[in-house]
Motif scaffolding. Sequence first.
Motif, short mmCIF file in Angstrom:
data_model
loop_
_atom_site.label_atom_id
_atom_site.label_comp_id
_atom_site.label_asym_id
_atom_site.label_seq_id
_atom_site.Cartn_x
_atom_site.Cartn_y
_atom_site.Cartn_z
N ARG A 75 9.20 112.41 53.99
CA ARG A 75 9.87 111.02 53.42
C ARG A 75 8.68 109.97 54.19
O ARG A 75 9.54 109.45 55.50
CB ARG A 75 10.68 110.67 52.94
CG ARG A 75 11.19 111.89 52.23
CD ARG A 75 13.17 111.83 51.47
NE ARG A 75 13.33 113.57 51.55
CZ ARG A 75 13.44 113.40 49.73
NH1 ARG A 75 13.09 112.77 49.59
NH2 ARG A 75 13.80 114.52 49.20
N GLN A 76 8.53 108.72 53.30
CA GLN A 76 8.00 107.70 54.21
C GLN A 76 9.43 106.63 54.25
O GLN A 76 9.24 106.45 55.64
CB GLN A 76 7.26 106.68 53.29
CG GLN A 76 6.62 107.20 52.40
CD GLN A 76 4.79 107.11 53.65
OE1 GLN A 76 4.61 108.53 53.82
NE2 GLN A 76 4.73 106.77 54.43
N GLU A 77 10.25 107.20 54.05
CA GLU A 77 11.22 106.54 54.67
C GLU A 77 12.32 106.88 56.14
O GLU A 77 12.14 106.17 56.87
CB GLU A 77 12.45 106.31 53.42
CG GLU A 77 12.43 106.03 52.73
CD GLU A 77 11.95 106.39 51.58
OE1 GLU A 77 12.50 106.95 49.64
OE2 GLU A 77 11.31 107.51 51.70
N THR A 101 5.57 118.17 42.36
CA THR A 101 5.26 117.49 41.94
C THR A 101 5.57 115.79 43.79
O THR A 101 6.80 116.76 44.53
CB THR A 101 5.76 115.91 40.92
OG1 THR A 101 6.91 116.11 41.10
CG2 THR A 101 4.98 116.90 40.28
N TYR A 102 5.26 115.25 44.30
CA TYR A 102 5.33 114.07 44.94
C TYR A 102 6.65 113.71 44.80
O TYR A 102 7.26 113.00 45.37
CB TYR A 102 4.24 113.50 45.55
CG TYR A 102 4.21 112.25 46.78
CD1 TYR A 102 4.68 111.55 47.14
CD2 TYR A 102 4.12 113.03 47.87
CE1 TYR A 102 4.58 110.39 48.29
CE2 TYR A 102 4.31 112.44 49.14
CZ TYR A 102 4.73 110.56 48.86
OH TYR A 102 5.00 110.21 50.47
N GLU A 103 6.99 112.67 43.54
CA GLU A 103 7.63 111.90 43.49
C GLU A 103 8.58 112.40 43.64
O GLU A 103 10.01 112.05 43.88
CB GLU A 103 7.27 112.10 41.80
CG GLU A 103 6.45 110.83 41.80
CD GLU A 103 4.61 111.25 41.51
OE1 GLU A 103 5.00 112.40 41.37
OE2 GLU A 103 3.63 110.69 41.73
N VAL A 138 8.13 116.31 50.51
CA VAL A 138 8.39 116.37 51.88
C VAL A 138 7.57 118.26 51.64
O VAL A 138 6.92 119.19 51.75
CB VAL A 138 9.67 117.19 52.24
CG1 VAL A 138 9.98 118.24 53.45
CG2 VAL A 138 10.59 116.49 52.88
N GLN A 139 7.67 119.41 50.57
CA GLN A 139 7.51 120.40 49.69
C GLN A 139 6.84 120.22 49.47
O GLN A 139 5.14 121.29 49.37
CB GLN A 139 8.56 120.88 48.49
CG GLN A 139 10.19 121.57 49.09
CD GLN A 139 11.29 120.09 49.21
OE1 GLN A 139 10.49 119.15 49.38
NE2 GLN A 139 12.04 121.02 48.67
N TYR A 140 6.13 119.24 48.43
CA TYR A 140 4.69 119.06 48.93
C TYR A 140 3.58 119.03 49.69
O TYR A 140 2.51 119.97 49.07
CB TYR A 140 4.67 117.51 47.45
CG TYR A 140 3.44 116.92 46.83
CD1 TYR A 140 2.31 116.48 47.83
CD2 TYR A 140 3.38 117.72 45.28
CE1 TYR A 140 1.46 115.86 47.20
CE2 TYR A 140 1.36 117.52 45.07
CZ TYR A 140 0.74 116.61 45.31
OH TYR A 140 0.04 115.70 44.70
N MET A 162 17.55 115.01 60.16
CA MET A 162 16.60 115.83 61.10
C MET A 162 15.80 115.44 61.82
O MET A 162 15.00 114.90 62.67
CB MET A 162 17.10 117.06 61.47
CG MET A 162 18.28 117.42 61.81
SD MET A 162 18.61 116.85 63.32
CE MET A 162 17.31 118.51 63.81
N ARG A 163 14.67 114.73 60.46
CA ARG A 163 13.44 114.77 60.60
C ARG A 163 12.79 113.57 60.98
O ARG A 163 12.14 113.23 61.62
CB ARG A 163 12.57 114.52 59.02
CG ARG A 163 12.51 116.37 58.92
CD ARG A 163 11.45 115.51 56.91
NE ARG A 163 12.17 115.42 56.28
CZ ARG A 163 13.13 116.40 55.40
NH1 ARG A 163 13.17 117.88 55.35
NH2 ARG A 163 13.66 116.19 53.81
#
Lengths: 219, 284
Positions: free
Chosen positions: A73-75, B65-67, B71-73, A1-2
């Motif tokens: 996310r980057q992807e 953590t971002y890893e 999204v939550q980070y 969705m994002r």
Amino acid sequence: MRVFKCVKTDFRVTKNMSWFYLLFFAIVIAVTCFSREDISVFWGFMYMQFAGLVCATMPFFTGGGFLANLPVRQEERVCGRYLYGTLLMLLTAIVGGITMALRALIRGDVVLDDSTWPVIAVLLGIALVFMAAQFLIMYLFDIKNMQVLSLLRMVPAFVFFFGANGIAEEIETGTGGAPAVIAWGLEHPEAASLAVLGIGCLAVVVCAVISCVRERGRY
Amino acid sequence: MNALEVKGLTKKYRDFTLSDISFSLPKGYIMGYVGQNGAGKTTTLCMIAHLLKGDAGVCSIDGLTYEKQPVQYREAIGYIGDKDGLVPDFTIGDVCSICRDFYPSFRADTFRAYVKKWKLPEKKKIKTFSRGMKVKLMFAEVLSRETKLLILDEATNGLDPVVRREILELLQDYISDGERSILFSTHILSDLEQIADYIFFIHNGKKVFFETKEELQEAYMLVKGGSGELRAPEKDCLIGVRESDVGFEALVRTDDAPCLPQGVLLEKPTVDQIVVHMIKDMEG
């Protein structure tokens, strides 16, 4: 969705270009429908694809903290960008098709027949390859220099337009000097259109995957 | 659990290296991140916000953590940089729509209330806004959703004193629930004097100190005196001596203060004075 939200955001970023599209559309209608010059049937379509290629890279010029900080996310961001580019090319293709139909209605000297659609599909496939290549270069090299970015935005669009013009001329006038691949395409229009459109779609997917990998490594 | 944990952040450029930056910021506190231009403040903050990938180090915000949870980070951070980062052709409506799309906790009614309170023009494009209006818009955006950490990279630069005071009050209000924290990089050290609980001083990519503001001000004293009052041995315990025709000013560790002659004036230093004298001392 994002991914779809990213597409929506990219269209929102480029909405101020809507005057540009309208201007292009008006020019194309005026030239193809009312010009006394004997221009290609596909001129309007190619011109709209040219506009699409110029405008597709707009989101790369509008980076900044607010959009970069969005929780995506980057992807998803990359896929959204490629999807946005593909949709934009499809939209400009539809508008290009409308200009061709209007020309047929107004001038009455051209009929959109079975031989037209394979050519449109080939031109769209080639435009998708150019769009995918532009995006891939933007992601791979993370170009910040505005002059280089502007060149990267305009040069492929012009190369596409003049190259497509040459192909269209060969299709319409058949000078016989075409390279073998185009000659084959002229003899097998349906197969050629499917092949080129398929290559275009594949180029988008492959370039998107490479870009995703690159962006993951960057962040 | 701390609001922010930073361990071993490192980033190498051709002419500059950010080396092994580590600190923890508890919940409900404000940390000032100070240093000269080019010291590595923005690099650190961008690495924490994951706008920049470091060569080493880990960050966690409230355990995220971002890893593992990118999204939550990002949802947990409210980032405001010195460059506004807003799309110039956007309107306030565009900002609101995008926030509604991407941030589940975003409250459009709260956002509109801030916009109305600060009289921000809703129909105009952001490129027509003044610097103060843009900063207010960014604050309206981050304060209208649930965050755990505000990262402010010289966000109050270029604001007039009235607006800056308003922002500082907002920041104190933000941490008042004891669950949220602020990491605030600024050259305007008087702002930190008012609100910061911790001070992290970075110089040439390296940590110089990380202490509470009170501990820092108790650890040092400001020394002032006439030109001829100091002898060579006494000068050794001074930090960042600034001499003029009429006298001198320097920093001294509180423990070393008894070594100084009787006639000098000792007073409690401001954060600004501590940082300035330390920079002078490091640069010889």
